[in-house]
Design a protein around this motif. Structure first.
Motif, PDB file in Angstrom:
ATOM      1  N   THR A 179     -13.220   0.863  23.981  1.00 22.93           N
ATOM      2  CA  THR A 179     -12.361   1.112  25.144  1.00 22.93           C
ATOM      3  C   THR A 179     -12.536   2.514  25.710  1.00 22.93           C
ATOM      4  O   THR A 179     -11.763   2.936  26.571  1.00 22.93           O
ATOM      5  CB  THR A 179     -10.885   0.896  24.767  1.00 22.93           C
ATOM      6  N   ALA A 180     -13.540   3.247  25.246  1.00 22.05           N
ATOM      7  CA  ALA A 180     -13.824   4.588  25.772  1.00 22.05           C
ATOM      8  C   ALA A 180     -14.873   4.494  26.874  1.00 22.05           C
ATOM      9  O   ALA A 180     -15.594   3.505  27.012  1.00 22.05           O
ATOM     10  CB  ALA A 180     -14.314   5.506  24.660  1.00 22.05           C
ATOM     11  N   THR A 181     -14.964   5.551  27.654  1.00 24.95           N
ATOM     12  CA  THR A 181     -16.016   5.667  28.656  1.00 24.95           C
ATOM     13  C   THR A 181     -16.301   7.144  28.888  1.00 24.95           C
ATOM     14  O   THR A 181     -15.705   8.016  28.260  1.00 24.95           O
ATOM     15  CB  THR A 181     -15.634   4.968  29.978  1.00 24.95           C
ATOM     16  N   SER A 182     -17.236   7.425  29.765  1.00 25.69           N
ATOM     17  CA  SER A 182     -17.570   8.810  30.119  1.00 25.69           C
ATOM     18  C   SER A 182     -17.839   8.857  31.614  1.00 25.69           C
ATOM     19  O   SER A 182     -18.023   7.817  32.265  1.00 25.69           O
ATOM     20  CB  SER A 182     -18.799   9.296  29.344  1.00 25.69           C
ATOM     21  N   LEU A 183     -17.880  10.051  32.157  1.00 26.32           N
ATOM     22  CA  LEU A 183     -18.145  10.186  33.588  1.00 26.32           C
ATOM     23  C   LEU A 183     -19.550   9.716  33.937  1.00 26.32           C
ATOM     24  O   LEU A 183     -19.767   9.118  34.999  1.00 26.32           O
ATOM     25  CB  LEU A 183     -17.933  11.637  34.027  1.00 26.32           C
ATOM     26  N   SER A 184     -20.509   9.964  33.056  1.00 26.62           N
ATOM     27  CA  SER A 184     -21.880   9.541  33.348  1.00 26.62           C
ATOM     28  C   SER A 184     -21.999   8.025  33.391  1.00 26.62           C
ATOM     29  O   SER A 184     -22.746   7.473  34.201  1.00 26.62           O
ATOM     30  CB  SER A 184     -22.851  10.131  32.313  1.00 26.62           C
ATOM     31  N   VAL A 185     -21.237   7.332  32.531  1.00 26.21           N
ATOM     32  CA  VAL A 185     -21.269   5.868  32.510  1.00 26.21           C
ATOM     33  C   VAL A 185     -20.450   5.301  33.660  1.00 26.21           C
ATOM     34  O   VAL A 185     -20.900   4.421  34.400  1.00 26.21           O
ATOM     35  CB  VAL A 185     -20.756   5.334  31.162  1.00 26.21           C
ATOM     36  N   ALA A 186     -19.229   5.815  33.848  1.00 26.24           N
ATOM     37  CA  ALA A 186     -18.322   5.239  34.835  1.00 26.24           C
ATOM     38  C   ALA A 186     -18.712   5.570  36.268  1.00 26.24           C
ATOM     39  O   ALA A 186     -18.543   4.742  37.170  1.00 26.24           O
ATOM     40  CB  ALA A 186     -16.898   5.717  34.569  1.00 26.24           C
ATOM     41  N   ALA A 187     -19.219   6.782  36.474  1.00 25.30           N
ATOM     42  CA  ALA A 187     -19.561   7.212  37.834  1.00 25.30           C
ATOM     43  C   ALA A 187     -21.051   7.121  38.123  1.00 25.30           C
ATOM     44  O   ALA A 187     -21.468   7.244  39.275  1.00 25.30           O
ATOM     45  CB  ALA A 187     -19.085   8.645  38.072  1.00 25.30           C
ATOM     46  N   GLY A 188     -21.852   6.969  37.061  1.00 21.40           N
ATOM     47  CA  GLY A 188     -23.294   6.878  37.258  1.00 21.40           C
ATOM     48  C   GLY A 188     -23.923   8.168  37.721  1.00 21.40           C
ATOM     49  O   GLY A 188     -24.934   8.156  38.414  1.00 21.40           O
ATOM     50  N   GLN A 189     -23.339   9.305  37.348  1.00 21.81           N
ATOM     51  CA  GLN A 189     -23.900  10.588  37.746  1.00 21.81           C
ATOM     52  C   GLN A 189     -23.637  11.619  36.661  1.00 21.81           C
ATOM     53  O   GLN A 189     -22.695  11.496  35.885  1.00 21.81           O
ATOM     54  CB  GLN A 189     -23.262  11.069  39.063  1.00 21.81           C
ATOM     55  N   SER A 190     -24.489  12.626  36.609  1.00 21.61           N
ATOM     56  CA  SER A 190     -24.252  13.734  35.698  1.00 21.61           C
ATOM     57  C   SER A 190     -23.244  14.676  36.342  1.00 21.61           C
ATOM     58  O   SER A 190     -23.150  14.766  37.563  1.00 21.61           O
ATOM     59  CB  SER A 190     -25.556  14.474  35.386  1.00 21.61           C
TER      60      SER A 190
END
Length: 276
Positions: A179-190
């Motif tokens: 149930t975790a995510t990151s900005l790189s995964v969720a937004a598709g950008q560094s």
């Protein structure tokens, strides 16, 4: 990452936050816990630590609520703690973690264009999580250190330490839970950590001007960003008592109000799961 990257980030942030309430910004390569470090400093000299920001490029013993611990891979998370002076007794300490959630969600939307284009995609789960598409991207922990009798401060005053961790570049394989995510995964950008840190600190600086005397203004902003309000939730109270119902309100004290159908339960602490 190298020590020079920590030094470079510290210089950048110090320059960019000049004139704000954040009087000292310190960036370290690796640390056990930014919150534990600032709490220890506040216990020794509360007045000196107010306005201090501590950021770690790697955190090896991060602290969450209920003494939960985690590690943040080097360069994959923005781990930050800030110290805020509390000059007088106040019943509004519980609003600090909620306030920080507003700041983090606003900062994420500021630096991530794809997320800014979809209102409501970034939202808050009571009491201390920031979500993207109902997956946790950031957690918050606020702790209060009371001033000692010999510190020369008013009784009931002290220092609040607000810690936050934002998953920036974690991959699916690195997530501690599904149930975790990151900005790189969720937004598709560094995401540039300096830009994100500046956005968080600027938003915190702004919101703290409303605390603790203008809580209704903070509450209005929190409710607008909440993903919990109106949702069917499971609330686990201290002592592991479970409540299931609809989250109807965040009250003036920052407590959640859950309507089970037969009663309204008001809780100042607990773990919430959004039910679908």
């Amino acid at each position: 990452m190298t020590d020079s990257s920590a030094a470079h980030l510290q210089t950048q942030l110090t320059d960019r936050m000049r004139g704000s309430r954040w009087s000292r910004i310190e960036v370290v390569e690796s640390i056990g816990s930014t919150n534990a470090d600032l709490v220890a400093r506040a216990s020794g000299d509360p007045a000196a630590v107010a306005g201090h920001v501590l950021i770690a490029l790697e955190q090896t013993a991060g602290r969450g609520r209920h003494t939960r611990a985690w590690e943040s891979p080097a360069g994959a998370q923005l781990a930050m703690s800030v110290a805020v002076g509390v000059p007088r007794p106040t019943a509004a300490l519980g609003w600090l973690s909620l306030l920080a959630g507003i700041a983090v969600s606003a900062a994420i939307e500021e630096v991530c264009e794809p997320l800014r284009q979809t209102p409501g995609q970034v939202n808050l789960k009571w009491p201390n999580d920031v979500l993207i598409d109902d997956r946790k991207v950031a957690g918050i922990l606020a702790e209060f250190v009371a001033a000692g009798a010999g510190d020369g401060q008013a009784a009931g005053s002290g220092t609040a330490v607000i810690g936050l961790g934002i998953n920036t570049a974690m991959t699916e394989e690195q997530f501690p839970v599904p149930t975790a995510t990151s900005l790189s995964v969720a937004a598709g950008q560094s995401v540039d950590h300096a830009d994100l840190a500046v956005a968080v600190l600027t938003s915190l600086d702004d919101l703290l001007t409303l605390w603790p005397d203008r809580l209704p203004d903070i509450a209005t902003r929190y409710r607008a960003q909440s993903g919990t309000l109106g949702s069917q939730v499971k609330l686990i109270l201290p002592g592991d008592k479970e409540i299931v119902g609809v989250a109807e309100e965040i009250d003036a004290a920052g407590r959640i109000v859950v309507n089970t159908g037969s009663e309204k339960v008001v809780a100042a602490a607990g773990d919430v799961t959004h039910l679908r």
